[in-house]
Design an enzyme around this catalytic site. Structure first.
Site, PDB file in Angstrom:
ATOM      1  N   LYS A  30     104.544  57.636 128.333  1.00 21.84           N
ATOM      2  CA  LYS A  30     103.118  57.881 129.372  1.00 21.84           C
ATOM      3  C   LYS A  30     102.448  56.938 130.116  1.00 21.84           C
ATOM      4  O   LYS A  30     102.471  56.795 131.074  1.00 21.84           O
ATOM      5  CB  LYS A  30     102.254  58.798 128.605  1.00 21.84           C
ATOM      6  CG  LYS A  30     102.912  59.761 127.842  1.00 21.84           C
ATOM      7  CD  LYS A  30     101.888  60.683 126.486  1.00 21.84           C
ATOM      8  CE  LYS A  30     102.913  61.880 125.169  1.00 21.84           C
ATOM      9  NZ  LYS A  30     102.078  61.724 124.495  1.00 21.84           N
ATOM     10  N   GLN A  45      97.593  60.162 120.417  1.00 16.82           N
ATOM     11  CA  GLN A  45      98.847  60.170 120.225  1.00 16.82           C
ATOM     12  C   GLN A  45      99.215  60.602 118.838  1.00 16.82           C
ATOM     13  O   GLN A  45      99.128  60.339 117.736  1.00 16.82           O
ATOM     14  CB  GLN A  45      99.491  59.201 120.342  1.00 16.82           C
ATOM     15  CG  GLN A  45     102.126  59.606 119.794  1.00 16.82           C
ATOM     16  CD  GLN A  45     102.482  60.607 120.907  1.00 16.82           C
ATOM     17  OE1 GLN A  45     102.390  60.722 122.355  1.00 16.82           O
ATOM     18  NE2 GLN A  45     102.713  61.340 120.732  1.00 16.82           N
ATOM     19  N   ASP A  87      94.958  67.244 127.143  1.00 13.16           N
ATOM     20  CA  ASP A  87      95.639  67.140 126.347  1.00 13.16           C
ATOM     21  C   ASP A  87      95.714  68.860 126.017  1.00 13.16           C
ATOM     22  O   ASP A  87      96.677  69.515 125.021  1.00 13.16           O
ATOM     23  CB  ASP A  87      95.734  66.849 124.542  1.00 13.16           C
ATOM     24  CG  ASP A  87      97.540  65.586 124.625  1.00 13.16           C
ATOM     25  OD1 ASP A  87      98.214  66.267 125.647  1.00 13.16           O
ATOM     26  OD2 ASP A  87      97.471  64.989 124.203  1.00 13.16           O
TER      27      ASP A  87
END
Ligand code: NDP
Length: 292
Positions: free
Chosen positions: A53, A97, A120
């Site tokens: 990422k 994460q 997200d």
């Protein structure tokens, strides 16, 4: 029938090029899009995800704030770091994460991230906006699936879509996005409690498999000409592969005989997820620009 292979790698790169241009336009206005990427612990798979990422962000001319925390980080410490990032005007998006270590509540973490920086789309407010058909971030993987369907001119409005899997990350948001008016699909959501999965998949114009079960979708479960979108990324052991394993999806590649369009694994939905994450960082930065 031989299926068209949907190239998520190519579309992902195209989207990333567009993101790069938007990032450059923002930079000219003095805003460098920045995503804070938090990793707690040393899980090798998670580390490799965050590194890819961060690399993608840099390639698109954006910044990443790389935050690596030891496994023993307390929940309070993590929540306080998130609170600081919420108030940091140089940070436009925050990503924690998953999975976080067991002693930290994932729910509390999701709720701690400001909805303005929730790229997200895990915060209940973001999820609520998505379900209510309001403006806001779309979750990356389901959004990537929608972009692939659009790229290949696959009609979604009025189609019967069978989604397999009800996770908060893929299955549930996928189904919820598809029933928004702008997509207008008829959706059946299947899970392990579904009694006769094949009876449903056989009726589907589009099957979206997100079960995490290697090769479970067989040709006899698909009607002729259906579209199969394979979200699954599964490691199966393969002694002939250099790493001792290979990646495969939830669909048996033999379904290609039956379907009209098919996403490969790897190279289908996977590269779209990261492209849509970058896109959300741009969206978050644009909101910031409008605010100042
Ligand atoms: P989860 O394990 O959280 O959820 C899997 C879902 O599938 C559950 O709802 C489960 O049902 C359902 N399920 C599992 N087996 C069956 C079955 N035999 N029949 C019907 N339903 C079944 O996984 P995720 O949603 O996080 O991920 C799914 C897959 O997608 C994984 O392979 C993952 O690696 C991959 N993935 C890929 C991404 C990408 O970028 N391409 C991003 C995220 C995930 P129940 O709820 O009843 O247990």
């Amino acid at each position: 029938m031989s299926a068209v292979i949907m190239d998520g790698k190519a579309l992902g790169l195209k989207i990333r090029e567009g993101v790069k241009e938007k990032a450059s336009a923002l930079k000219e206005k003095g805003i460098t899009p920045c995503l804070a990427v938090i990793l707690v612990g040393e899980d090798p798979a998670s580390l490799s995800y965050v590194k890819s990422k961060e690399k993608a962000l840099h390639e698109a001319g954006m910044e990443s704030r790389d935050i690596r925390l030891p496994e023993k980080t307390s929940e309070d410490q993590l929540l306080s770091i998130i609170a600081d990032l919420n108030n940091d005007e140089k940070v436009h998006g925050i990503l924690v994460q998953s999975p976080v270590p067991k002693h930290i509540s994932e729910e509390k973490v999701n709720q701690a991230v400001s909805p303005k920086k929730d790229v997200d789309c895990f915060h209940p407010e973001s999820v609520g906006n998505m379900v209510l058909g309001r403006q806001g971030f779309f979750p990356c993987t389901p959004h990537g699936v929608l972009m692939l369907l659009r790229e290949y001119d696959i009609p979604v409005a009025g189609a019967h879509v069978v989604v397999i899997g009800r996770s908060n990350i893929v299955g549930k948001p996928m189904a919820n996005l598809l029933i928004r008016r702008e997509y207008n699909a008829t959706v059946t959501l299947c899970h392990t409690g579904t009694k006769d999965l094949k009876a449903f998949t056989l009726q589907a114009d589009i099957v979206i498999a997100a079960a995490g079960s290697p090769g479970m979708i067989k040709p006899d479960m698909i009607k002729d000409g259906a579209v199969v979108i394979d979200v699954g990324i599964n490691r199966v052991s393969d002694t002939s592969a250099p790493k001792g394993y290979r990646l495969c999806g939830d669909a048996d590649p033999a379904v290609m005989r039956k379907c009209s369009f098919f996403t490969p694994v790897p190279g289908g939905v996977g590269p779209m997820t990261i492209a849509m994450l970058l896109n959300n960082v741009i969206e978050a930065s644009n909101k910031f620009e409008k605010k100042i």
